[in-house]
Design a protein around this motif. Structure first.
Motif, PDB file in Angstrom:
ATOM      1  N   LYS A 162       0.804  -1.218   0.000  1.00  0.00           N
ATOM      2  CA  LYS A 162       0.000   0.000   0.000  1.00  0.00           C
ATOM      3  C   LYS A 162       0.838   1.270   0.000  1.00  0.00           C
ATOM      4  O   LYS A 162       0.306   2.374   0.020  1.00  0.00           O
ATOM      5  N   SER A 163       2.151   1.130   0.010  1.00  0.00           N
ATOM      6  CA  SER A 163       3.040   2.292   0.023  1.00  0.00           C
ATOM      7  C   SER A 163       4.366   1.885  -0.603  1.00  0.00           C
ATOM      8  O   SER A 163       4.669   0.690  -0.758  1.00  0.00           O
ATOM      9  N   VAL A 164       5.155   2.879  -0.970  1.00  0.00           N
ATOM     10  CA  VAL A 164       6.490   2.593  -1.519  1.00  0.00           C
ATOM     11  C   VAL A 164       7.317   1.829  -0.490  1.00  0.00           C
ATOM     12  O   VAL A 164       8.078   0.915  -0.831  1.00  0.00           O
ATOM     13  N   ARG A 165       7.150   2.182   0.779  1.00  0.00           N
ATOM     14  CA  ARG A 165       7.895   1.507   1.847  1.00  0.00           C
ATOM     15  C   ARG A 165       7.593   0.013   1.863  1.00  0.00           C
ATOM     16  O   ARG A 165       8.509  -0.819   1.902  1.00  0.00           O
ATOM     17  N   THR A 166       6.319  -0.347   1.846  1.00  0.00           N
ATOM     18  CA  THR A 166       5.967  -1.763   1.915  1.00  0.00           C
ATOM     19  C   THR A 166       6.334  -2.495   0.625  1.00  0.00           C
ATOM     20  O   THR A 166       6.648  -3.686   0.652  1.00  0.00           O
ATOM     21  N   LEU A 167       6.335  -1.797  -0.499  1.00  0.00           N
ATOM     22  CA  LEU A 167       6.730  -2.407  -1.769  1.00  0.00           C
ATOM     23  C   LEU A 167       8.224  -2.752  -1.755  1.00  0.00           C
ATOM     24  O   LEU A 167       8.624  -3.865  -2.150  1.00  0.00           O
ATOM     25  N   ILE A 168       9.036  -1.815  -1.303  1.00  0.00           N
ATOM     26  CA  ILE A 168      10.479  -2.077  -1.222  1.00  0.00           C
ATOM     27  C   ILE A 168      10.745  -3.263  -0.302  1.00  0.00           C
ATOM     28  O   ILE A 168      11.538  -4.163  -0.618  1.00  0.00           O
ATOM     29  N   ASP A 169      10.070  -3.259   0.834  1.00  0.00           N
ATOM     30  CA  ASP A 169      10.281  -4.331   1.802  1.00  0.00           C
ATOM     31  C   ASP A 169       9.834  -5.681   1.237  1.00  0.00           C
ATOM     32  O   ASP A 169      10.480  -6.716   1.476  1.00  0.00           O
ATOM     33  N   TYR A 170       8.758  -5.685   0.483  1.00  0.00           N
ATOM     34  CA  TYR A 170       8.245  -6.910  -0.138  1.00  0.00           C
ATOM     35  C   TYR A 170       9.294  -7.499  -1.088  1.00  0.00           C
ATOM     36  O   TYR A 170       9.568  -8.708  -1.069  1.00  0.00           O
ATOM     37  N   ILE A 171       9.873  -6.662  -1.910  1.00  0.00           N
ATOM     38  CA  ILE A 171      10.878  -7.132  -2.876  1.00  0.00           C
ATOM     39  C   ILE A 171      12.121  -7.629  -2.156  1.00  0.00           C
ATOM     40  O   ILE A 171      12.664  -8.702  -2.476  1.00  0.00           O
ATOM     41  N   TYR A 172      12.573  -6.871  -1.175  1.00  0.00           N
ATOM     42  CA  TYR A 172      13.771  -7.258  -0.412  1.00  0.00           C
ATOM     43  C   TYR A 172      13.623  -8.633   0.222  1.00  0.00           C
ATOM     44  O   TYR A 172      14.529  -9.475   0.135  1.00  0.00           O
ATOM     45  N   LYS A 173      12.485  -8.873   0.860  1.00  0.00           N
ATOM     46  CA  LYS A 173      12.296 -10.137   1.580  1.00  0.00           C
ATOM     47  C   LYS A 173      12.299 -11.333   0.643  1.00  0.00           C
ATOM     48  O   LYS A 173      12.732 -12.427   1.033  1.00  0.00           O
TER      49      LYS A 173
END
Length: 490
Positions: free
Chosen positions: A354-365
């Motif tokens: 729902k945000s750029v923050r959660t998108l980055i974290d999703y890809i990283y994980k």
């Protein structure tokens, strides 16, 4: 299964009748105390011929007419005990044989000797029935293997499973040594509130409750961070807390909603100093708990004893995977479309972001973290991920942060801390924007915390270290609930 249940009911009836008979005979089946001279563990170290008074749960018995061997156990040790009509009269021997069952607690007064097979044994001169068990222990041959029973009746798991006893003892040593390590290095432990009125200290979904006396909606603590930083501002230059945090998130093999962690904050440190401090702690913990700095986890050998751990620059690695400079993109839809064009995920995969923050974290994980095996230091995190961390002097889009990842799991999270109140207010305001966009894992604008920063905080570095996940890792446990004595059950 029906036959097993019938056998159990029959056994319970037999034991209940024994208790009733004992009471009718004036024998107390649940005594008030028993004075011991040594623990079972201590008794095993004494010279043969030493007189002892010991006590424990009877977990084994083998009878040979007018002679028997039993085994007394606790979490630390077990010891063999012999009873014979040569040392106790035949009536007392018969009483033991008829009324004392496996799982009962027994006190033994006797003398140490070794059997012909070299087994340390206590020769019984007197015994006392201390406490009758109405339920038998699980059948020895099959043991206790049902996962739900092991979690729900952990006391049985500790009695029956050697590995569980090892984990319980090891976890206690780890917690104790963490405290000693920090105190020996000048840190003071304090206690911060569990009931709070602002969601702060981490990006996580909280548990909510209500304070009736104050008619106040509260949340349970998700981190110690903002309170410990205020303690540093108050003059406790090195401070820590070891305790429980609560995050109302999904349950899986590496996450608990109620978990134990330690956080510490040191004034005048940066995150590089914390890396050295943490590495030394991990090595000491492994030596204390296991006697080695090398572990095996899920078939992988992990060596924590190496002087240098691998380091990964988070931003550089993400740029390499994505094929574009992701820090330049602030629009969520644009970011998602570029990720999809790259063929890394579909739009459906990214729906939950729902945000750029959660998108980055999703890809990283999924593209970085899950591929890491040995102890690896990830650093240079995007600022959008770390609301409370210090922005880098050369590029404010990244933060002075590191995490240690082992076998795809983060075992610590550490910063050079943000102490600029104006920047901190901006980052917390951005969290409110993300909350309005539907992100449930955001912090509140904590004015009390901001005020403490406005009064001045020294430069500092802090670190959070999850005890449960570390125990899971070093004891090669398949589920994080195996690292907790009493996990929550539905």
């Amino acid at each position: 299964m029906q036959q097993e249940e019938q056998n159990l009911y029959k056994e319970v009836d037999i034991r209940a009748n024994k208790i009733k008979t004992l009471k009718e005979q004036g024998v107390i089946p649940y005594v008030s105390k028993y004075d011991i001279t040594h623990s079972l563990e201590e008794a095993r170290t004494l010279p043969m011929g030493t007189k002892v008074r010991i006590a424990g749960r009877m977990t084994f018995r083998r009878t040979f007419g007018k002679f028997m061997f039993i085994q007394l156990s606790d979490i630390y040790a077990k010891i063999q005990v012999s009873l014979s009509i040569n040392e106790i009269d035949e009536e007392k021997y018969k009483f033991f044989k008829d009324f004392v069952d496996i799982a009962d607690f027994v006190g033994i007064e006797g003398e140490l000797y070794t059997t012909q097979t070299g087994e340390i044994t206590v020769k019984t001169f007197e015994y006392t029935l201390l406490s009758k068990a109405m339920l038998p222990l699980p059948e020895k041959f099959h043991g206790l293997t049902d996962i739900e029973t092991r979690y729900r009746q952990r006391y049985l798991d500790m009695i029956m499973n050697e590995n569980t006893r090892k984990v319980v003892i090891g976890r206690s040593k780890i917690v104790s040594h963490v405290r000693r390590y920090l105190e020996d290095n000048g840190f003071m432990e304090i206690e911060t509130p569990i009931l709070q009125t602002a969601i702060s200290g981490a990006s996580a979904k909280p548990f909510y409750t209500h304070h009736n006396a104050l008619d106040l909606d509260c949340n349970l603590r998700i981190a110690f961070e903002t309170w410990l930083k205020q303690a540093v501002a108050g003059g406790i230059t090195k401070v820590f807390e070891l305790g429980k945090d609560f995050r109302n998130e999904g349950m899986d093999a590496t996450h608990l909603q109620e978990f134990t962690q330690v956080e510490w904050y040191a004034g005048y440190w940066d995150f590089e100093k914390n890396i050295v401090f943490f590495k030394n702690l991990v090595r000491e913990l492994l030596l204390k708990a296991l006697g080695t700095t090398t572990i095996n986890y899920q078939g992988k050998e992990i060596d924590f004893g190496q002087e240098t751990w691998e380091r990964i620059n988070y931003v550089e690695k993400m740029n390499e995977i994505l094929g574009f400079e992701f820090l330049d993109i602030e629009d969520l839809d644009e970011f998602k479309n570029k990720v999809v064009e790259k063929g890394l995920f579909t739009l459906d995969d990214l729906e939950e972001c729902k945000s750029v923050r959660t998108l980055i974290d999703y890809i990283y994980k999924r593209k970085i973290r899950e591929n890491i095996v040995g102890p690896t230091i990830l650093y240079n995190y995007p600022a959008v991920l770390k609301t409370l961390a210090r922005r880098n002097d050369n590029d404010s889009r990244v933060t002075d942060v590191f995490q240690v990842v082992v076998c795809g799991a983060e075992i610590c999270n550490a910063y050079s801390e943000l102490v600029d109140p104006m920047v901190q207010r901006e980052t917390l305001m951005q969290q409110l924007v993300e909350k309005a966009q539907g992100d449930e894992e955001t912090m509140d604008l904590d004015e009390d915390f901001l005020k403490s920063m406005e009064h001045g905080m020294p430069p500092m570095s802090g670190l959070g270290f999850g005890i449960d996940r570390f125990v899971m890792l070093i004891y090669d446990l398949p589920n994080i609930r195996d690292s907790v004595i009493f996990p929550i059950m539905k």
